[in-house]
Scaffold this active site. Sequence first.
Site, PDB file in Angstrom:
ATOM      1  N   SER A  12       0.803  -1.222   0.000  1.00  0.00           N
ATOM      2  CA  SER A  12       0.000   0.000   0.000  1.00  0.00           C
ATOM      3  C   SER A  12       0.838   1.275   0.000  1.00  0.00           C
ATOM      4  O   SER A  12       1.645   1.492  -0.884  1.00  0.00           O
ATOM      5  CB  SER A  12      -0.945  -0.041   1.188  1.00  0.00           C
ATOM      6  OG  SER A  12      -1.846   1.016   1.089  1.00  0.00           O
ATOM      7  N   HIS A  13       0.680   2.058   1.057  1.00  0.00           N
ATOM      8  CA  HIS A  13       1.322   3.377   1.126  1.00  0.00           C
ATOM      9  C   HIS A  13       2.743   3.302   1.676  1.00  0.00           C
ATOM     10  O   HIS A  13       3.405   4.323   1.786  1.00  0.00           O
ATOM     11  CB  HIS A  13       0.485   4.281   2.030  1.00  0.00           C
ATOM     12  CG  HIS A  13       0.229   3.645   3.358  1.00  0.00           C
ATOM     13  ND1 HIS A  13      -0.654   2.607   3.519  1.00  0.00           N
ATOM     14  CD2 HIS A  13       0.785   3.852   4.559  1.00  0.00           C
ATOM     15  CE1 HIS A  13      -0.653   2.224   4.774  1.00  0.00           C
ATOM     16  NE2 HIS A  13       0.215   2.953   5.438  1.00  0.00           N
ATOM     17  N   ASP A  71      -2.522   6.501  -3.386  1.00  0.00           N
ATOM     18  CA  ASP A  71      -1.351   5.897  -2.735  1.00  0.00           C
ATOM     19  C   ASP A  71      -0.710   4.818  -3.600  1.00  0.00           C
ATOM     20  O   ASP A  71      -1.048   4.653  -4.780  1.00  0.00           O
ATOM     21  CB  ASP A  71      -1.744   5.325  -1.366  1.00  0.00           C
ATOM     22  CG  ASP A  71      -2.655   4.117  -1.502  1.00  0.00           C
ATOM     23  OD1 ASP A  71      -3.394   4.041  -2.508  1.00  0.00           O
ATOM     24  OD2 ASP A  71      -2.627   3.242  -0.624  1.00  0.00           O
ATOM     25  N   ASP A  88      -1.006   1.608  -3.980  1.00  0.00           N
ATOM     26  CA  ASP A  88      -1.825   0.615  -4.682  1.00  0.00           C
ATOM     27  C   ASP A  88      -3.174   1.154  -5.128  1.00  0.00           C
ATOM     28  O   ASP A  88      -4.043   0.388  -5.560  1.00  0.00           O
ATOM     29  CB  ASP A  88      -2.013  -0.638  -3.814  1.00  0.00           C
ATOM     30  CG  ASP A  88      -2.753  -0.343  -2.525  1.00  0.00           C
ATOM     31  OD1 ASP A  88      -2.668   0.797  -2.040  1.00  0.00           O
ATOM     32  OD2 ASP A  88      -3.423  -1.249  -1.994  1.00  0.00           O
ATOM     33  N   ASP A 123      -5.762   2.599  -3.533  1.00  0.00           N
ATOM     34  CA  ASP A 123      -7.036   2.529  -2.810  1.00  0.00           C
ATOM     35  C   ASP A 123      -7.282   3.727  -1.899  1.00  0.00           C
ATOM     36  O   ASP A 123      -8.399   3.965  -1.477  1.00  0.00           O
ATOM     37  CB  ASP A 123      -7.193   1.195  -2.058  1.00  0.00           C
ATOM     38  CG  ASP A 123      -6.081   0.930  -1.066  1.00  0.00           C
ATOM     39  OD1 ASP A 123      -5.178   1.784  -0.933  1.00  0.00           O
ATOM     40  OD2 ASP A 123      -6.105  -0.141  -0.423  1.00  0.00           O
ATOM     41  N   ARG A 124      -6.243   4.488  -1.592  1.00  0.00           N
ATOM     42  CA  ARG A 124      -6.452   5.663  -0.741  1.00  0.00           C
ATOM     43  C   ARG A 124      -6.620   6.924  -1.578  1.00  0.00           C
ATOM     44  O   ARG A 124      -6.210   6.956  -2.743  1.00  0.00           O
ATOM     45  CB  ARG A 124      -5.243   5.885   0.174  1.00  0.00           C
ATOM     46  CG  ARG A 124      -5.039   4.777   1.160  1.00  0.00           C
ATOM     47  CD  ARG A 124      -3.928   5.121   2.140  1.00  0.00           C
ATOM     48  NE  ARG A 124      -3.856   4.081   3.153  1.00  0.00           N
ATOM     49  CZ  ARG A 124      -3.363   4.250   4.369  1.00  0.00           C
ATOM     50  NH1 ARG A 124      -2.868   5.423   4.716  1.00  0.00           N
ATOM     51  NH2 ARG A 124      -3.352   3.258   5.219  1.00  0.00           N
ATOM     52  N   LYS A 135     -11.461  -0.134  -0.785  1.00  0.00           N
ATOM     53  CA  LYS A 135     -11.567   1.306  -0.923  1.00  0.00           C
ATOM     54  C   LYS A 135     -10.946   1.688  -2.260  1.00  0.00           C
ATOM     55  O   LYS A 135     -10.171   0.920  -2.823  1.00  0.00           O
ATOM     56  CB  LYS A 135     -10.916   2.023   0.247  1.00  0.00           C
ATOM     57  CG  LYS A 135      -9.464   1.687   0.524  1.00  0.00           C
ATOM     58  CD  LYS A 135      -9.077   2.324   1.850  1.00  0.00           C
ATOM     59  CE  LYS A 135      -7.597   2.191   2.160  1.00  0.00           C
ATOM     60  NZ  LYS A 135      -7.213   0.861   2.619  1.00  0.00           N
TER      61      LYS A 135
HETATM   62  C1  G16 Z   1      -5.090  -0.461   5.484  1.00  0.00           C
HETATM   63  C2  G16 Z   1      -6.488  -0.987   5.567  1.00  0.00           C
HETATM   64  C3  G16 Z   1      -7.414   0.116   6.007  1.00  0.00           C
HETATM   65  C4  G16 Z   1      -6.926   0.710   7.313  1.00  0.00           C
HETATM   66  C5  G16 Z   1      -5.512   1.211   7.125  1.00  0.00           C
HETATM   67  C6  G16 Z   1      -4.868   1.786   8.376  1.00  0.00           C
HETATM   68  O1  G16 Z   1      -5.008   0.486   4.469  1.00  0.00           O
HETATM   69  O2  G16 Z   1      -6.896  -1.487   4.316  1.00  0.00           O
HETATM   70  O3  G16 Z   1      -8.683  -0.416   6.118  1.00  0.00           O
HETATM   71  O4  G16 Z   1      -7.728   1.769   7.706  1.00  0.00           O
HETATM   72  O5  G16 Z   1      -4.709   0.134   6.692  1.00  0.00           O
HETATM   73  O6  G16 Z   1      -4.499   0.793   9.208  1.00  0.00           O
HETATM   74  P1  G16 Z   1      -3.561   1.034  10.448  1.00  0.00           P
HETATM   75  O7  G16 Z   1      -4.143   2.214  11.190  1.00  0.00           O
HETATM   76  O8  G16 Z   1      -3.666  -0.260  11.186  1.00  0.00           O
HETATM   77  O9  G16 Z   1      -2.174   1.356   9.964  1.00  0.00           O
HETATM   78  P2  G16 Z   1      -3.977   0.316   3.279  1.00  0.00           P
HETATM   79  O10 G16 Z   1      -4.252   1.485   2.390  1.00  0.00           O
HETATM   80  O11 G16 Z   1      -2.633   0.376   3.960  1.00  0.00           O
HETATM   81  O12 G16 Z   1      -4.280  -1.007   2.681  1.00  0.00           O
END
Ligand code: G16
Length: 543
Positions: A113-114, A277, A279, A281-282, A376
Amino acid sequence: MTTHTISTQPYSDQKPGTSGLRKRVSVFQQSHYLENFVQSIFDTIAAPKGATLALGGDGRYYNRQAIQIILKMAAANGFGRVLVGQGGILSTPAASCVIRKYQTFGGIILSASHNPGGPDGDFGIKYNTGNGGPAPEKITDAIFANSKQISSYKIKEAPDLPLDVLGTFELGGMQVEVIDSVADYAELMASIFDFPAIRLLLNSGFRMKFDAMHAVTGPYAREILVNRLNAPEDSLMNAVPLEDFGQGHPDPNLTYAHELVEILYGDNAPDFGAASDGDGDRNMILGEHFFVTPSDSLAILAANASLVPGYAKGIAGIARSMPTSAAADRVAEELGIPCYETPTGWKFFGNLMDAGKVTLCGEESFGTGSDHVREKDGLWAVLFWLNILAIKRQSVETLLKRHWARFGRNVYSRHDYEGLPTEAANGIMQHLRASFANLPGKAFGSYTVKSCDDFSYTDPIDGSVSTAQGIRILFADGSRIVFRLSGTGTEGATLRIYLEAFEPDIAKHDLDAQVALAEMIRIALQLSELKERTGRDQPTVIT
Ligand code: G16
């Protein structure tokens, strides 16, 4: 082609976090590390022989190698067909779209992801089920259990496939279809949004900037915004995906997307800015000199959903993660629809969407989406905003201010303390839990604690219970502070402090959130003993 059964030893650290297994690339490069986890997925899901799998990733470093390994393992484990994105690329929402459209048994998404990428960065892998959404905890728990007792994995001996070419290939009796990574997703977007209205907006002097942060959404944004909606090419920035994201941190927030933020807060700023981000989704939404919190963004989308063709018939309900502000709840109340509060993690929305109980979902962590997929979706959110602006013809700031005037403002901010020693972070959480008994009734400045708890959630559809999902300190006036440890980091611990206060007074809506929340920020530091326990009292990231 020969199938090899390779002996292996279990690793003890393959527990999926908030969204799949995320580790340093060097961890994944350990002998059999990736293979162990993939075999644990296959053993857990027990797909019928000949089943179809979707496969793709955000293109970060190690994506290509991992895809080749997974293809050979899928063939050895009896899959009949794999749909793989060209070049091994599928954004996370596009992967969800492909799983649903072609009704595959499930999908494997390669992404951290990010988190930063490159040889010294992070890599990640997760399994999504046939509804297109992240596997629920009962599956991720079983994958982890299998990973702790694995003794062998299966893999075909075969040459690597040319994944940059569209077409169908054969791999040991399994078909590998290399599909256009963008086409299905772009079609889906065109079926939801009022493209003619957005095209008109973008051709009427309205200026926008979309920052793909050198990550996966570049080609998606070019196809949709430039090719289909006629946005000028310079509406895009950092739109060529790089394996290391240009050594940046592809997290669309005020800290890491600073290049975009400087443009939107600079002279002659565009009307609208957005970023996605690693991937895809954000999303982050900006107006001219204006930041929209993700919590407010969800509320705005919900309040204006009837302007979007795909939601014109109405929305069934809204869901938000617990730390997300209650701005969307106020909209739901006015629309007369339910608003669900779930733990952090998109996987908790899947059941509600599958049951038709919610249409829109959102999280404070820059995630918004709907039941069009089960992830998302960054570009979807950007298009939703453009669709609203195309009809309303107001500035982002005016839209927000009018929304606050109508519903009140949930003033909100999140303070992240990254890279804390794990023990110290756990100590803070334990200390907070231990103070539950003494806090109710206690006054801190103008705030009095009403109650406190460790959030737990019972899924209304399948009855599964998730405990210890974040500590809530609720104040008598409806304000709250939430403390939670991140489940997506790979280095030390990240403490997130979520601050929220409701402000009905329109005269105070212009106040900067940090100013409006200053007293609560002090209370949060006092309650957590953060400085005493970590030596830190300044967050690394404020959103
Ligand atoms: C992931 C999850 C999200 C979550 C986020 C933050 O996002 O898919 O549902 O809100 O992590 O998680 P944390 O607060 O535990 O770091 P992504 O975009 O990283 O896949």
